[in-house]
Design an enzyme around this catalytic site. Structure first.
Site, PDB file in Angstrom:
ATOM      1  N   GLU A 205       0.809  -1.218   0.000  1.00  0.00           N
ATOM      2  CA  GLU A 205       0.000   0.000   0.000  1.00  0.00           C
ATOM      3  C   GLU A 205       0.845   1.272   0.000  1.00  0.00           C
ATOM      4  OE1 GLU A 205      -2.838  -0.451   3.142  1.00  0.00           O
ATOM      5  OE2 GLU A 205      -3.879  -2.074   2.107  1.00  0.00           O
ATOM      6  N   ASP A 243      -4.310  -0.239  11.969  1.00  0.00           N
ATOM      7  CA  ASP A 243      -5.102  -1.362  11.466  1.00  0.00           C
ATOM      8  C   ASP A 243      -4.395  -2.612  11.931  1.00  0.00           C
ATOM      9  OD1 ASP A 243      -6.450  -3.371  10.196  1.00  0.00           O
ATOM     10  OD2 ASP A 243      -5.997  -2.720   8.155  1.00  0.00           O
ATOM     11  N   GLU A 286      -8.511  -0.164  13.842  1.00  0.00           N
ATOM     12  CA  GLU A 286      -9.297  -1.014  12.939  1.00  0.00           C
ATOM     13  C   GLU A 286      -8.996  -2.486  13.204  1.00  0.00           C
ATOM     14  OE1 GLU A 286      -9.173  -2.075   8.197  1.00  0.00           O
ATOM     15  OE2 GLU A 286      -8.657  -0.047   8.826  1.00  0.00           O
ATOM     16  N   ASP A 313     -13.683  -4.068   9.982  1.00  0.00           N
ATOM     17  CA  ASP A 313     -13.427  -4.362   8.568  1.00  0.00           C
ATOM     18  C   ASP A 313     -13.756  -5.827   8.301  1.00  0.00           C
ATOM     19  OD1 ASP A 313     -12.470  -4.763   6.007  1.00  0.00           O
ATOM     20  OD2 ASP A 313     -10.363  -4.553   6.535  1.00  0.00           O
ATOM     21  N   LYS A 338     -15.548  -1.427   1.930  1.00  0.00           N
ATOM     22  CA  LYS A 338     -14.774  -1.923   0.789  1.00  0.00           C
ATOM     23  C   LYS A 338     -15.757  -2.461  -0.241  1.00  0.00           C
ATOM     24  CE  LYS A 338     -10.562  -3.169   3.312  1.00  0.00           C
ATOM     25  NZ  LYS A 338      -9.792  -4.284   3.917  1.00  0.00           N
ATOM     26  N   ARG A 367      -8.192  -1.534  -1.383  1.00  0.00           N
ATOM     27  CA  ARG A 367      -7.672  -2.849  -1.020  1.00  0.00           C
ATOM     28  C   ARG A 367      -6.166  -2.850  -1.278  1.00  0.00           C
ATOM     29  NH1 ARG A 367     -11.771  -6.666   0.285  1.00  0.00           N
ATOM     30  NH2 ARG A 367     -10.033  -7.524   1.461  1.00  0.00           N
ATOM     31  N   SER A 368      -5.490  -3.850  -0.752  1.00  0.00           N
ATOM     32  CA  SER A 368      -4.033  -3.888  -0.937  1.00  0.00           C
ATOM     33  C   SER A 368      -3.657  -4.150  -2.387  1.00  0.00           C
ATOM     34  CB  SER A 368      -3.403  -4.931  -0.013  1.00  0.00           C
ATOM     35  OG  SER A 368      -4.050  -6.174  -0.160  1.00  0.00           O
TER      36      SER A 368
END
EC number: 4.2.1.11
Length: 428
Positions: A205, A243, A286, A313, A338, A367-368
């Site tokens: 990311e 996260d 998160e 998430d 997402k 998203r990654s």
């Protein structure tokens, strides 16, 4: 009527070099919409199913020709002639055509590509920017970015178990300035890492992915040092977010922080997080607990939920049924949104609306595994979500979203607002 006259699906590659789905939708007027879907690395077990080919001789089994085939045949036959401006009807048609609870027959990646491409075509047909098409005249609020500057967990090969350590420029006067704050801290952090002889390679990311002597707290302290070196005040101008992606290190009822050499119960892990919250300006956590550990989530929410944004998430997977259960049980106070977790825009917007009605925040997220598609930027503004999480200040797949937000803020002009700390309306 903006009738759909042609649909073309294709296999393209995402930011990790893995196949993903792209779709073009052509309308009767000649207008076209194009969209590409992202893919995650750490995924919730109840996410809508991403259809992969499983043919090990192509892309290690990760091809998406089956999903593309469904777009070009079965889905195409079902939606040709439909009005592109009737998004809810189109998405319902896709859901009914799939016929499964988790979109496992056609694949959420096939369905989402069509859903997004149709919206883009309809916006173009209406002569509206996508954010305005989504939100009308009320869409004026820019999101506060949560910028992932140090990657760990499934997004990096290092000693950090937590997946993301983020900076949140909530003291900026505008989105443009927030982006500048973030970029300057990112570059300050790079120099700090370099001067310490620590790798400045980046993860999925765009954040740095170093082995950090001293573990998570040392990483947090380096971020605070970078904030200071960039000339900002931690806590006041730039807060921190985590996260944890705790499902990834939850084993046999314990939270196994291998990088720290710790094996903790939910209560002990909550105590550790609470200690960090007391010591550092952390405003958002998160997936602090594993998706199946609802007792742990309750402990965490009760302990920190008044002062910290507790984001679900993997816990909620953008699913209104699961979110409602969480709201009823007082679990978390925020949902990560997402679009590929649920598979259609209509269901995505329903989850955002449900969260807001309950006083939960909604954080729009990438998203990654990403593409150059910037739809989530328009969703963030179109829904007045107030927060977006779309990576670090490097990699063009991440910058595509930030740059689109700059364009939107410019388009809005003087009516654009930047909520700053008030974006965290779930905190008291």
């Amino acid at each position: 009527m903006s009738a759909i006259v042609d649909i073309v699906g294709r296999e393209i590659l995402d930011s990790r070099g893995n196949p993903t789905v792209e779709c073009d939708v052509l309308l009767e007027s000649g207008v076209m919409g194009r969209a590409a879907v992202p893919s995650g690395a750490s995924t919730g077990s109840r996410e809508a199913i991403e259809l992969r080919d499983g043919d090990k001789s192509r892309y290690l089994g990760k091809g998406v020709l089956k999903a593309v085939g469904y777009i070009n045949n079965e889905i195409s036959e079902a939606v040709l002639g439909l009005d592109a401006s009737e998004q809810a009807f189109l998405d319902r048609t896709l859901i009914e055509l799939d016929g499964t609870e988790n979109k496992s027959r056609l694949g959420a990646n096939a369905m989402l590509a069509v859903s997004m491409a149709v919206a883009r075509a309809a916006a173009e047909e209406a002569g509206l920017p996508l954010y305005r098409y989504f939100g009308g005249m009320a869409a004026v609020q820019m999101p506060v970015p949560m910028m992932n500057v140090i990657n760990g967990g499934e997004h990096a090969n290092n000693n950090l178990d937590l997946q993301e350590l983020m900076i949140i420029p909530l003291g900026a006067p505008s989105f443009r300035e927030a982006l500048r704050y973030g970029a300057e801290v990112f570059h300050a952090l790079k120099k700090i890492l370099h001067d310490k002889g620590i790798s400045t390679a980046v993860g999925d990311e765009g954040g740095f992915a170093p082995n950090v002597p001293g573990g998570h707290e040392a990483a947090i302290q380096m971020i605070l040092e970078a904030i200071d070196k960039a000339g900002y005040v931690a806590g006041e101008q730039i807060a921190l977010g985590l996260d944890c992606a705790a499902s990834e290190f939850y084993k046999d009822g314990k939270y196994e922080l291998s990088g720290e050499g710790l094996s903790l119960s939910a209560q002990e892990w909550t105590d550790m997080l609470a200690t960090w919250v007391d010591k550092y300006p952390i405003i958002s956590i998160e997936d602090g607990m594993a998706e199946g550990d609802w007792d742990g989530w309750k402990i965490l929410t009760d302990r920190l939920g008044k002062n910290v944004q507790i984001v679900g998430d993997d816990l909620f997977v953008t699913n209104t049924k699961i979110l409602k259960e969480g709201i009823d049980k007082g679990i978390a106070n925020s949902i990560l949104i997402k679009i590929n977790q649920i598979g259609t825009l209509t269901e995505t917007f329903a989850a955002i609306e449900m969260a807001k009605r309950a006083g939960y925040t909604a954080v729009i997220s990438h998203r990654s595994g990403e593409t150059e598609d910037s739809t989530i930027a328009d969703i963030a503004v179109g829904t007045n979500a107030g927060q977006i999480k779309t990576g670090s200040l490097s990699r063009s797949d991440r910058m595509a979203k930030y740059n689109q937000l700059l364009r939107i803020e410019e388009d809005l002009g003087e009516v654009a607002s930047y909520p700053g700390r008030s974006a965290f309306y779930n905190l008291r």
